[in-house]
Write an enzyme that holds these catalytic residues in place. Structure first.
Site, PDB file in Angstrom:
ATOM      1  N   TYR A 124       4.012   0.596   9.267  1.00 19.17           N
ATOM      2  CA  TYR A 124       3.149   0.200  10.188  1.00 19.17           C
ATOM      3  C   TYR A 124       3.989  -0.127  11.679  1.00 19.17           C
ATOM      4  O   TYR A 124       3.281  -0.730  12.522  1.00 19.17           O
ATOM      5  CB  TYR A 124       2.394  -1.038   9.587  1.00 19.17           C
ATOM      6  CG  TYR A 124       1.490  -0.560   8.303  1.00 19.17           C
ATOM      7  CD1 TYR A 124       2.120  -0.271   7.280  1.00 19.17           C
ATOM      8  CD2 TYR A 124       0.004  -0.761   8.479  1.00 19.17           C
ATOM      9  CE1 TYR A 124       1.285   0.101   6.242  1.00 19.17           C
ATOM     10  CE2 TYR A 124      -0.675  -0.203   7.517  1.00 19.17           C
ATOM     11  CZ  TYR A 124      -0.164   0.203   6.323  1.00 19.17           C
ATOM     12  OH  TYR A 124      -0.778   0.479   5.362  1.00 19.17           O
ATOM     13  N   LYS A 191      10.105  -0.211  -4.049  1.00 20.61           N
ATOM     14  CA  LYS A 191      10.449   1.116  -4.618  1.00 20.61           C
ATOM     15  C   LYS A 191      11.954   1.534  -4.436  1.00 20.61           C
ATOM     16  O   LYS A 191      12.553   2.323  -3.615  1.00 20.61           O
ATOM     17  CB  LYS A 191       9.730   2.498  -3.904  1.00 20.61           C
ATOM     18  CG  LYS A 191       9.711   3.792  -4.640  1.00 20.61           C
ATOM     19  CD  LYS A 191       8.797   3.966  -5.719  1.00 20.61           C
ATOM     20  CE  LYS A 191       9.038   5.193  -6.301  1.00 20.61           C
ATOM     21  NZ  LYS A 191       8.576   5.499  -7.628  1.00 20.61           N
ATOM     22  N   ASP A 224       4.850   1.639  -8.268  1.00 19.54           N
ATOM     23  CA  ASP A 224       3.783   2.682  -9.123  1.00 19.54           C
ATOM     24  C   ASP A 224       3.578   2.046 -10.243  1.00 19.54           C
ATOM     25  O   ASP A 224       2.511   1.878 -10.938  1.00 19.54           O
ATOM     26  CB  ASP A 224       4.413   4.024  -9.264  1.00 19.54           C
ATOM     27  CG  ASP A 224       5.857   4.149  -9.219  1.00 19.54           C
ATOM     28  OD1 ASP A 224       6.658   3.003  -9.373  1.00 19.54           O
ATOM     29  OD2 ASP A 224       6.356   5.285  -9.429  1.00 19.54           O
ATOM     30  N   ASP A 248      -0.718  -3.484   1.524  1.00 18.61           N
ATOM     31  CA  ASP A 248      -1.866  -2.943   1.985  1.00 18.61           C
ATOM     32  C   ASP A 248      -2.512  -2.241   0.868  1.00 18.61           C
ATOM     33  O   ASP A 248      -3.802  -2.601   0.349  1.00 18.61           O
ATOM     34  CB  ASP A 248      -1.814  -2.128   3.159  1.00 18.61           C
ATOM     35  CG  ASP A 248      -2.867  -1.556   3.915  1.00 18.61           C
ATOM     36  OD1 ASP A 248      -4.052  -2.198   3.617  1.00 18.61           O
ATOM     37  OD2 ASP A 248      -2.947  -0.777   4.688  1.00 18.61           O
TER      38      ASP A 248
END
Ligand code: NAD
Length: 361
Positions: A124, A191, A224, A248
């Site tokens: 972002y 991640k 995930d 988000d």
């Protein structure tokens, strides 16, 4: 002591939910002088910009702002006024509590999660290279030379910066929040198995900061897996601290667990300035129809009262809303099953909440 607070009614459904929420907050007895300012699409005609200097100055001076949704105008210089406000005031925390209120239509109950999202970095940051531009091609050449990796020449590229400083600040905020609000566990989301130099850095910093908070349990989850776990067993989680993009996505997932965006507030917090908002948008198709749910902005008002130290009044506001939802008589359309016409308008739901607040005095 009185407070002066910037109030931005915003666009679309913004003005009607703002009116209801302002009246509910005033009914708690909080001594607030509202400094009403314009931003969003409605400001463009008058000021030539969706975020006038006057509005920014008001937020800077008052330090606290309650903001209704703003329509992101197409074709202006701003990617999003909301993102601009966050970056302008360095509001590095996005805090989103997601709590189930009895009476809400949801597949889940007893959910009480808090997402603490880094608000300025990651994908972002807005650093992007359009495909087939000179800059994109130079970057692709540089990457080839410095890492040996080949990127397809027609690629567009978005940069994902994650710094030690912002990671440390956001993780520390999550632990301080957990401690202050008697929460038991902080889970860092990442991640890091794939993005070792960005998410890996975030995780390393989180592990270091966690050592200073031995009274609070710490764990980490790959994003995930976390998405699946939240759907299967959300009750195992408490405070989630995330880099911007995962925060988000997961906060909207959690909003889905507690009944949707109509009940999901957010706060953008910096060192000494905070902007509180509903996380839904300006829903232009419902503008002026007295139809939508005021709860998300009301809960943002609850967070705002708590932030300025008016915790008792904040609680009164939350309890009144919770009671109205539980009783189920004065609720907007989105609380009902599709086709059920037994609903009231925004103002009528607000009036029911004000009656509850007054009955608590
Ligand atoms: P939206 O959230 O405005 O509306 C999507 C749908 O969600 C609505 O049609 C409605 O069915 C439902 N909804 C939203 N708020 C509701 C409420 N309070 N009560 C009941 N139902 C509600 O999303 P959108 O249509 O994608 O965006 C409209 C505009 O809002 C865009 O210009 C977008 O940029 C802007 N936006 C602003 C913010 C913000 O200011 N924080 C956030 C998201 C979107």
């Amino acid at each position: 002591m009185g407070y002066k607070i910037t109030l931005i009614p915003g666009d679309g459904i913004g003005p009607e939910i703002t009116e209801v929420v302002k009246n509910c907050i005033d009914a708690t007895g909080a001594d607030i002088e509202w400094d009403i300012q314009e931003a969003g699409e409605c400001a463009i005609e008058k000021y030539g910009t969706p975020i006038p200097e006057k509005t920014l100055k008001s937020i800077e001076e008052n330090k606290v702002c309650l903001k209704a949704p703003l329509t992101t105008p197409v074709g202006s210089g701003f990617r999003s006024v909301n993102v601009h406000i966050r970056q302008y005031f360095n509001l590095y925390v996005c805090l989103r509590p997601l709590k189930f209120y009895e009476g809400v239509r949801s597949r889940y109950s007893n959910i009480d999660l808090v997402v603490v999202r880094e608000n300025l970095e990651d994908l972002y940051a807005g650093i992007e290279f359009q495909h087939r531009t000179k800059e994109a091609e130079e970057l692709i050449d540089f990457i080839k030379k410095s890492t040996g990796n080949t990127i397809n020449k027609s690629s567009g590229i978005s940069i994902k910066p994650i710094s030690v400083e912002n990671s440390e600040k956001i993780v520390r905020f999550a632990f301080e929040y957990a401690r202050k609000n008697k929460r038991k566990k902080v889970t860092a989301i990442h991640k890091a198995n794939i993005m070792k130099f960005t998410d890996g850095l975030f995780l390393d910093v989180a592990r270091q900061v966690a050592k200073e908070y031995c009274d609070i349990e710490f764990e980490d989850r790959i994003v995930d897996n976390m998405a699946m776990q939240l759907v299967q067993k959300p009750e195992l989680y408490d405070v989630l601290v995330c880099p911007n993009l995962y925060g988000d996505i997961l906060s909207d997932l959690c909003a889905g667990l507690v009944g949707g965006l109509g009940l999901s507030p957010g706060a953008n917090i910096g060192e000494d300035i905070a902007v509180f908002e509903a996380t839904h948008g300006s829903a232009p198709k419902y503008k002026g129809l007295n139809r939508v749910n005021p709860s998300a902005l009301l809960l943002a008002g609850f967070m705002m009262l708590d932030y300025i130290g008016e915790s008792e009044k904040a609680l009164k506001l939350e309890e009144a809303m919770a009671e109205v939802i539980k009783e189920g008589r004065y609720l907007t359309y989105d609380f009902r099953d599709p086709g059920d016409t037994n609903y009231v308008g925004t103002k009528e739901m607000g009036d029911a909440i004000i009656s509850k607040i007054k009955s608590k005095k």
